[in-house]
Design a protein around this motif. Structure first.
Motif, PDB file in Angstrom:
ATOM      1  N   LEU A 282       0.830  -1.203   0.000  1.00  0.00           N
ATOM      2  CA  LEU A 282       0.000   0.000   0.000  1.00  0.00           C
ATOM      3  C   LEU A 282       0.864   1.252   0.000  1.00  0.00           C
ATOM      4  N   GLN A 283       1.901   1.264   0.801  1.00  0.00           N
ATOM      5  CA  GLN A 283       2.800   2.423   0.855  1.00  0.00           C
ATOM      6  C   GLN A 283       3.419   2.686  -0.518  1.00  0.00           C
ATOM      7  N   SER A 284       3.831   1.634  -1.215  1.00  0.00           N
ATOM      8  CA  SER A 284       4.428   1.785  -2.546  1.00  0.00           C
ATOM      9  C   SER A 284       3.408   2.350  -3.542  1.00  0.00           C
ATOM     10  N   TYR A 285       2.179   1.858  -3.450  1.00  0.00           N
ATOM     11  CA  TYR A 285       1.110   2.340  -4.340  1.00  0.00           C
ATOM     12  C   TYR A 285       0.810   3.810  -4.069  1.00  0.00           C
ATOM     13  N   GLU A 286       0.687   4.162  -2.795  1.00  0.00           N
ATOM     14  CA  GLU A 286       0.372   5.535  -2.429  1.00  0.00           C
ATOM     15  C   GLU A 286       1.478   6.508  -2.843  1.00  0.00           C
ATOM     16  N   ALA A 287       2.716   6.060  -2.774  1.00  0.00           N
ATOM     17  CA  ALA A 287       3.835   6.935  -3.134  1.00  0.00           C
ATOM     18  C   ALA A 287       3.742   7.389  -4.586  1.00  0.00           C
ATOM     19  N   VAL A 288       3.088   6.587  -5.416  1.00  0.00           N
ATOM     20  CA  VAL A 288       2.932   6.939  -6.825  1.00  0.00           C
ATOM     21  C   VAL A 288       1.650   7.737  -7.057  1.00  0.00           C
ATOM     22  N   VAL A 289       0.511   7.243  -6.519  1.00  0.00           N
ATOM     23  CA  VAL A 289      -0.772   7.826  -6.916  1.00  0.00           C
ATOM     24  C   VAL A 289      -1.162   9.075  -6.132  1.00  0.00           C
ATOM     25  N   ARG A 290      -0.774   9.174  -4.868  1.00  0.00           N
ATOM     26  CA  ARG A 290      -1.221  10.337  -4.084  1.00  0.00           C
ATOM     27  C   ARG A 290      -0.696  11.660  -4.639  1.00  0.00           C
ATOM     28  N   PRO A 291       0.589  11.768  -5.007  1.00  0.00           N
ATOM     29  CA  PRO A 291       1.039  13.047  -5.588  1.00  0.00           C
ATOM     30  C   PRO A 291       0.286  13.409  -6.866  1.00  0.00           C
ATOM     31  N   MET A 292      -0.052  12.414  -7.672  1.00  0.00           N
ATOM     32  CA  MET A 292      -0.811  12.685  -8.899  1.00  0.00           C
ATOM     33  C   MET A 292      -2.217  13.165  -8.570  1.00  0.00           C
ATOM     34  N   LEU A 293      -2.871  12.497  -7.626  1.00  0.00           N
ATOM     35  CA  LEU A 293      -4.223  12.891  -7.245  1.00  0.00           C
ATOM     36  C   LEU A 293      -4.231  14.295  -6.648  1.00  0.00           C
ATOM     37  N   ASP A 294      -3.229  14.607  -5.834  1.00  0.00           N
ATOM     38  CA  ASP A 294      -3.145  15.935  -5.220  1.00  0.00           C
ATOM     39  C   ASP A 294      -2.924  17.028  -6.267  1.00  0.00           C
ATOM     40  N   ALA A 295      -2.132  16.693  -7.296  1.00  0.00           N
ATOM     41  CA  ALA A 295      -1.811  17.681  -8.334  1.00  0.00           C
ATOM     42  C   ALA A 295      -2.860  17.726  -9.436  1.00  0.00           C
ATOM     43  N   GLY A 296      -3.742  16.734  -9.463  1.00  0.00           N
ATOM     44  CA  GLY A 296      -4.752  16.675 -10.518  1.00  0.00           C
ATOM     45  C   GLY A 296      -4.179  16.305 -11.869  1.00  0.00           C
ATOM     46  N   VAL A 297      -3.065  15.603 -11.867  1.00  0.00           N
ATOM     47  CA  VAL A 297      -2.409  15.183 -13.119  1.00  0.00           C
ATOM     48  C   VAL A 297      -2.192  13.680 -13.043  1.00  0.00           C
ATOM     49  N   TRP A 298      -2.949  12.917 -13.833  1.00  0.00           N
ATOM     50  CA  TRP A 298      -2.908  11.451 -13.775  1.00  0.00           C
ATOM     51  C   TRP A 298      -2.088  10.906 -14.940  1.00  0.00           C
ATOM     52  N   ASP A 299      -1.037  10.172 -14.618  1.00  0.00           N
ATOM     53  CA  ASP A 299      -0.180   9.537 -15.622  1.00  0.00           C
ATOM     54  C   ASP A 299      -0.530   8.055 -15.641  1.00  0.00           C
ATOM     55  N   ALA A 300      -1.468   7.682 -16.518  1.00  0.00           N
ATOM     56  CA  ALA A 300      -1.992   6.316 -16.526  1.00  0.00           C
ATOM     57  C   ALA A 300      -0.903   5.281 -16.794  1.00  0.00           C
ATOM     58  N   ALA A 301       0.007   5.587 -17.704  1.00  0.00           N
ATOM     59  CA  ALA A 301       1.065   4.630 -18.043  1.00  0.00           C
ATOM     60  C   ALA A 301       1.975   4.384 -16.849  1.00  0.00           C
ATOM     61  N   ARG A 302       2.318   5.443 -16.140  1.00  0.00           N
ATOM     62  CA  ARG A 302       3.192   5.297 -14.971  1.00  0.00           C
ATOM     63  C   ARG A 302       2.500   4.510 -13.865  1.00  0.00           C
ATOM     64  N   VAL A 303       1.223   4.777 -13.674  1.00  0.00           N
ATOM     65  CA  VAL A 303       0.489   4.064 -12.625  1.00  0.00           C
ATOM     66  C   VAL A 303       0.387   2.584 -12.982  1.00  0.00           C
ATOM     67  N   ARG A 304       0.079   2.258 -14.235  1.00  0.00           N
ATOM     68  CA  ARG A 304      -0.008   0.854 -14.644  1.00  0.00           C
ATOM     69  C   ARG A 304       1.338   0.148 -14.406  1.00  0.00           C
ATOM     70  N   ALA A 305       2.415   0.832 -14.704  1.00  0.00           N
ATOM     71  CA  ALA A 305       3.741   0.253 -14.497  1.00  0.00           C
ATOM     72  C   ALA A 305       3.984   0.005 -13.011  1.00  0.00           C
ATOM     73  N   ALA A 306       3.589   0.971 -12.178  1.00  0.00           N
ATOM     74  CA  ALA A 306       3.790   0.838 -10.737  1.00  0.00           C
ATOM     75  C   ALA A 306       2.945  -0.303 -10.178  1.00  0.00           C
ATOM     76  N   VAL A 307       1.703  -0.423 -10.632  1.00  0.00           N
ATOM     77  CA  VAL A 307       0.823  -1.499 -10.168  1.00  0.00           C
ATOM     78  C   VAL A 307       1.414  -2.846 -10.589  1.00  0.00           C
ATOM     79  N   GLY A 308       2.001  -2.897 -11.767  1.00  0.00           N
ATOM     80  CA  GLY A 308       2.613  -4.132 -12.234  1.00  0.00           C
ATOM     81  C   GLY A 308       3.764  -4.602 -11.381  1.00  0.00           C
ATOM     82  N   GLU A 309       4.356  -3.686 -10.617  1.00  0.00           N
ATOM     83  CA  GLU A 309       5.500  -4.031  -9.761  1.00  0.00           C
ATOM     84  C   GLU A 309       5.104  -4.294  -8.315  1.00  0.00           C
ATOM     85  N   LEU A 310       3.838  -4.118  -7.991  1.00  0.00           N
ATOM     86  CA  LEU A 310       3.409  -4.311  -6.600  1.00  0.00           C
ATOM     87  C   LEU A 310       3.494  -5.787  -6.201  1.00  0.00           C
TER      88      LEU A 310
END
Length: 221
Positions: free
Chosen positions: A193-221
């Protein structure tokens, strides 16, 4: 029974409240339907709070297909808070599909749900459902060493349908099932969860979603 005193307390409480939509308790097994499912969940927590059963711990695995549904169980969330305030511990595992974790709307709802549970004092973790064995991808709640509630048919927002069973025997094997997913160290559900949040929370806070980066991060969880 895994905890005979706890079982007797639950049975007497059911009789006192005259809950109608449950199957007869037979050999340590109780089945409930529709709107009685959340009522029984709350009852199990209340009995743990009011009894001497040990450990004062709940292990909850949630098949989190819609995080917003879990924020609507107000009485259940309130009794979660009561258990923690009385010195109990709750570990909650959110089990999510990789495809869902990569969606912005899902990530927004999930992080809000996790914020709420952490505010209650719940220890949170996630597991990627795609990587679990079939017997691990189950919605269940282990209450102390006394009972386990298994959701067999998930209810909707108002619990107009749904079916669950409570087992008062062989609870230890459900403890083991939970621990096999929760794990420890760098592979533990809280660390995932910590690894997932480290990627998605900054994007959600900034309102800028990088779908490719998130998919890559989820693939490594």
């Amino acid at each position: 029974m895994s905890d005979a005193q706890f079982f007797d307390l639950v049975r007497s409480q059911l009789e006192r409240e005259l809950i109608a939509d449950f199957g007869e308790i037979a050999d340590g097994h109780l089945q409930v339907y529709a709107s009685e499912v959340p009522r029984l969940s709350v009852l199990l927590f209340k009995v743990l709070i009011e009894s001497d059963s040990q450990p004062r711990r709940v292990l909850a695995a949630d098949l989190t297909t819609n995080p917003n549904l879990l924020t609507q169980r107000r009485e259940y969330l309130a009794v979660n808070r009561r258990l923690i305030e009385s010195g109990g511990v709750i570990q909650r595992l959110f089990i999510a599909w990789a495809e869902d974790l990569a969606r912005e709307s899902y990530a927004q709802a999930l992080t809000q749900l996790i914020n709420y549970h952490r505010g209650l004092g719940v220890q949170c973790g996630i597991a990627v459902r795609d990587r679990l064995r079939a017997e691990q991808a189950v919605d269940f709640v282990v209450v102390s060493g006394a009972a386990v509630l298994v959701e067999e048919e998930q209810g909707d927002a108002d619990y107009t349908h749904g079916r669950s069973s409570v087992y008062f025997k062989q609870v230890d094997r459900w403890n083991g099932r939970f621990e096999s997913i929760w794990s420890h160290g760098a592979d533990s559900a809280p660390f995932v969860l910590q690894s997932y949040e480290a990627v998605v929370r900054p994007m959600l806070d900034a309102g800028v979603w990088d779908a490719a980066r998130v998919r890559a991060a989820v693939g490594e969880l």
